[in-house]
Scaffold this active site. Structure first.
Site, PDB file in Angstrom:
ATOM      1  N   CYS A 155       0.796  -1.226   0.000  1.00 11.80           N
ATOM      2  CA  CYS A 155       0.000   0.000   0.000  1.00 11.80           C
ATOM      3  C   CYS A 155       0.827   1.275   0.000  1.00 11.80           C
ATOM      4  O   CYS A 155       0.280   2.364  -0.098  1.00 11.80           O
ATOM      5  CB  CYS A 155      -0.927   0.016   1.217  1.00 11.80           C
ATOM      6  SG  CYS A 155      -1.638  -1.595   1.582  1.00 11.80           S
ATOM      7  N   HIS A 288      -2.687   8.906   4.687  1.00 11.73           N
ATOM      8  CA  HIS A 288      -2.854   7.551   4.148  1.00 11.73           C
ATOM      9  C   HIS A 288      -4.322   7.169   4.261  1.00 11.73           C
ATOM     10  O   HIS A 288      -4.894   6.621   3.324  1.00 11.73           O
ATOM     11  CB  HIS A 288      -1.968   6.587   4.918  1.00 11.73           C
ATOM     12  CG  HIS A 288      -1.970   5.186   4.372  1.00 11.73           C
ATOM     13  ND1 HIS A 288      -1.569   4.895   3.081  1.00 11.73           N
ATOM     14  CD2 HIS A 288      -2.309   4.011   4.929  1.00 11.73           C
ATOM     15  CE1 HIS A 288      -1.673   3.588   2.882  1.00 11.73           C
ATOM     16  NE2 HIS A 288      -2.123   3.019   3.982  1.00 11.73           N
ATOM     17  N   HIS A 325      -8.957   2.440  -2.035  1.00 11.73           N
ATOM     18  CA  HIS A 325      -7.575   2.113  -1.728  1.00 11.73           C
ATOM     19  C   HIS A 325      -6.979   1.426  -2.942  1.00 11.73           C
ATOM     20  O   HIS A 325      -7.261   0.237  -3.191  1.00 11.73           O
ATOM     21  CB  HIS A 325      -7.504   1.187  -0.515  1.00 11.73           C
ATOM     22  CG  HIS A 325      -6.123   1.021   0.027  1.00 11.73           C
ATOM     23  ND1 HIS A 325      -4.976   1.248  -0.721  1.00 11.73           N
ATOM     24  CD2 HIS A 325      -5.684   0.640   1.245  1.00 11.73           C
ATOM     25  CE1 HIS A 325      -3.916   1.026   0.019  1.00 11.73           C
ATOM     26  NE2 HIS A 325      -4.304   0.651   1.223  1.00 11.73           N
TER      27      HIS A 325
END
Lengths: 396, 317, 86
Positions: A155, A288, A325
């Site tokens: 990620c 984030h 995401h």
């Protein structure tokens, strides 16, 4: 060590496939999660999909992640002026060895392997079985023969790709580096997330009191990084300036972040040291912000420790509310948005935020964009597996 | 050319197929990990022990790992299980392993190595690339020591075309412990060999340009011909690069070429682990070419050798 | 009609849990705590739940995971959801 600037931006995203539409949609707080049904999964799940992305003739057989990256990279090169300026007049960039790329990859072109497993594709040839080949394909398409990296820190891969690209230029290994990340929806990844109960059944709601997990998104974000010298010599327009990054690793748990936030804090502090700046110099933060209960709580505490008394002054936003995401692309989208924030001096709102979690005591921008003062933009990216990075961009 | 700063190799761990995790990893904590990850953990332990790393602060140790196939099997299993019987068929314990950064992350977790952790993926060259990235991070002060190399699993169907006949049954790993030479000498730990520089390029397809690019890269890496050149090519070979490398090496002993990489990105690392004890006085160039054109060069010297004194063009930038 | 006794089920559960927690079955008592005494984490808890669901053909909502802290609690949860099923 040389100065590094950003001279081109390109996207393929759930909000559009050109930077202007993308930016306007972000400013408007747009979010378009769809509900998709995936073979084997019990019910439709939300997904921030890429629809109708540009695909060149002959590229239809490529994996979607590579298709996204090709389109975003092409846009970024056009935006930078490097491809128009090339002597051959094609997309090929001049200065072969001096131009390279660093791309963040997650599941890569796994869609081709999925199709092989379930029988939809029986015609895979050459290197089609190699699902992580995007960087090689880009290099040959655009004639980039400098350093070539495929970064796979999950990620945070997109952000690490930008950081390693900047370092290649600063170290004198290249004059120009394409940098970014790409991710296409992956059936085994969706299954793994569903099995772990890590997904939100409705949408991605970073910092929301009712958030239940993250939601997959797709797309690609590509930036053109260049030495300041090279950019100045050709009269390039500069979007923003690279200032530095801080790296760390939780070393804690395969899926959960370290609740103490120690390593996330260290990455932020190291980024400021690298950039030669202090928290007081930061005008905005691209979080984030995944929508998982843990990440958003830990990130909030970390940012509170970084900014202390100034916390209420620093606007922060979570773009995953609009984009989902997007795994290896996420960190690159964050860098790209940071560049746009610096150009336009506006921070986009966190889309569709109902009720902020009182434990997330950040100044989260919501409903409408917030103006920023002068100052740098901090970007955070954390990962499944604990690969943390914070980085700073400054005005052109 | 990227000067890596002079790095000392002070530990190594090489693991391939036949190993019993219990011997190195204890009674529990590894049974649910893919075989590739188990191999990585064993190699990491060996490398850290060899380097007497208890002297080094774990928070200041970074990890950079290349892989191509470490999670191919588990990803395949998860997808097939899903198609076969839905979510209920999938074991939750296996699930985190769909993410390709997990093998390297597990190394950090087991040993609390927290300076940084990066996974790279270029086909066949990711291991040497990780050495280069780790060395650069050392020079930039991001860590005091790094574990670098490759962790591999069984390859995807179709990979034999570039890897050669599959020799890898389930897991392999080759990891080096790198630190700055001055620190290694201070710590009084044995230096196996030194790393003086490296290059990362993506060669053009056309053979003439390919050969020229390879030669240019070799010249940038080291002005003089090395004592030994070890070239790794994909299974089908590469005439342009092999000829260029042979010419650069010169018409004498010490040139060797390997076609195929049965352990994918770990093949060159496993070779290196054995070869470090035999680095000649005039240095070793390790060159690895991948099927997409990735070309990685690394220049090593033996532990007693200061390459700078015999090789003016190798001076750090 | 099943001849499985509650002790049989308890032993089966103990074996299954011991395998997931990588413990000797003798070390798992009815009350020894998975997290505090057997180093379990959220991942292993989900795995235990998955194996129970598969073996006994029940469905237990993930919210109940937090309650399943030892063998006794797991057994009771299984009984509760088996009863609901039949």
């Amino acid at each position: 060590m040389g100065e590094v600037v950003i001279t081109g931006l390109g996207v393929v995203s759930p909000l559009g496939h050109d930077v202007e539409s993308f930016w306007q949609a972000l400013l408007a707080g747009t979010a378009r999660p769809r509900r998709v049904t995936t073979a084997g999964l019990p019910q439709p799940a939300p997904l921030y999909s890429v629809l109708d992305h540009p695909v060149a003739d002959g590229d239809a057989g490529l994996g979607r992640a590579t298709q996204f990256a090709l389109a975003a990279a092409g846009s970024a090169l056009r935006d930078s002026g490097l491809s128009e300026a090339s002597r051959s007049g094609t997309m090929m960039v001049d200065g072969a060895d001096g131009c390279g790329l660093s791309i963040g990859i997650g599941t890569g072109d796994g869609d081709l392997l999925e199709a092989r497993r379930d029988g939809r594709r029986t015609d895979l040839t050459d290197l089609d079985w190699w699902q992580y080949g995007t960087a090689g394909t880009l290099a040959h398409r655009f004639g980039l023969h400098g350093p070539n990296l495929t970064v796979a820190t999950a990620c945070s891969a997109g952000a690490y790709a930008v950081a390693t690209a900047a370092e290649a230029i600063a170290d004198g290994e290249a004059d120009v580096m394409l940098a970014g990340g790409t991710e296409g929806v992956s059936r085994p990844a969706m299954a793994a997330f569903a099995r772990l109960g890590a997904g939100d059944p409705e949408r991605c709601r970073p910092f929301d009191a009712d958030r239940r997990g993250t939601v997959y998104g797709e797309g690609a974000a590509v930036l053109v990084l260049e030495s300041e010298e090279h950019a100045a010599a050709r009269g390039a327009r500069v979007h923003a300036r690279w200032l530095g990054s801080g790296w760390s690793c939780d070393g804690h748990h395969p899926t959960a972040p370290d609740a103490s936030g120690e390593q996330a804090l260290r990455a932020a502090a190291a980024a400021m040291t690298a950039a030669g700046c202090a928290p007081a110099d930061v005008a905005a933060v691209i979080c984030h912000g995944t929508g998982t209960p843990l990440n958003d709580a830990v990130e909030s505490r970390t940012m509170a420790r970084v900014f202390g008394d100034r916390l209420a002054e620093v606007p922060m936003t979570a773009i995953k509310a609009a984009l989902g995401h997007s795994g290896a692309a996420a960190g690159a989208f964050a860098c790209l948005v940071a560049g746009l924030v610096l150009t336009h001096r506006q921070v986009p709102p966190t889309a569709e935020l109902d009720r902020i979690d009182p434990d997330c005591a950040l100044r989260i921008v919501r409903e409408r964009p917030a103006a920023t003062g002068d100052g740098h933009v901090l970007v955070n990216a954390y990962a499944f597996g604990g690969n943390n990075i914070s980085l700073l961009l400054g005005a052109a | 050319m990227m000067g890596a700063g002079v790095c000392a190799i002070t530990g190594l761990g090489a693991v391939r197929d036949e190993f019993d995790p219990a011997v190195h990893l204890g009674r529990k904590g590894w049974r649910f990990l893919p075989r590739a990850t188990q191999a990585g953990l064993v190699a990491a332990k060996l490398a850290l022990e060899g380097a007497a790393s208890t002297d080094v602060v774990a928070e200041r140790v970074g990890v950079a790992v290349g892989t191509n196939f470490a999670i191919s099997e588990i990803s395949d299993e998860i997808d097939r299980a899903l198609l076969r019987g839905g979510l209920a068929e999938i074991s939750p314990m296996g699930c985190p392993n769909f993410s390709i950064n997990l093998p390297a992350s597990q190394v950090s977790m087991n040993h609390r190595l927290r300076a940084f952790n990066i996974t790279l993926l270029s086909l066949l060259t990711a291991g040497p690339e990780a050495i280069l990235l780790g060395a650069r991070a050392l020079r930039a002060g991001r860590a005091d020591a790094v574990l670098v190399g490759a962790i591999e699993g069984r390859a995807e169907a179709g990979a034999e075309a570039v890897c050669g006949p599959p020799a890898l049954d389930s897991g392999a790993a080759g990891l080096l412990h790198l630190e700055r030479l001055d620190r290694a000498l201070e710590r009084g730990v044995q230096v196996l060999a030194t790393l003086h520089g490296g290059l990362n390029r993506l060669l053009p397809v056309e053979p003439g340009r390919r050969a020229t690019s390879a030669t240019t890269a070799l010249r940038q890496l080291t002005g003089g011909a090395p004592g030994a050149t070890q070239l790794f090519l994909p299974a089908g070979g590469d005439d342009a690069v092999e000829t260029a490398a042979r010419q650069f090496h010169g018409d004498r002993e010490g040139f060797a070429v390997v076609r195929g990489a049965a352990q994918a990105s770990a093949t060159s690392l496993l070779w290196l682990a054995d070869a470090l004890a035999r680095v000649p006085a005039a240095g070793l160039v390790l060159a690895v070419l991948g099927p997409q054109g990735h070309f990685i060069l690394l220049r090593f010297a033996s532990e007693g050798q200061n390459a700078g004194s015999t090789d003016p063009a190798s001076a750090e930038q | 009609m099943s001849t499985t006794t509650s002790q049989d089920v308890m032993d089966e559960l103990r074996e299954m849990i011991a395998e997931v927690l990588e413990e000797d079955p003798e070390n798992i008592t009815e009350t020894s705590l998975f997290v505090e005494e057997h180093e379990a984490d959220s991942l292993r808890a989900i795995e235990i739940l998955a194996r129970i669901e598969k073996k006994y053909k029940v469905e237990v909502p993930q919210e109940r995971l937090a309650d399943m802290v030892n063998l006794r609690a797991v057994y009771d949860t299984l009984v509760e959801f088996s009863a609901e099923k039949s």
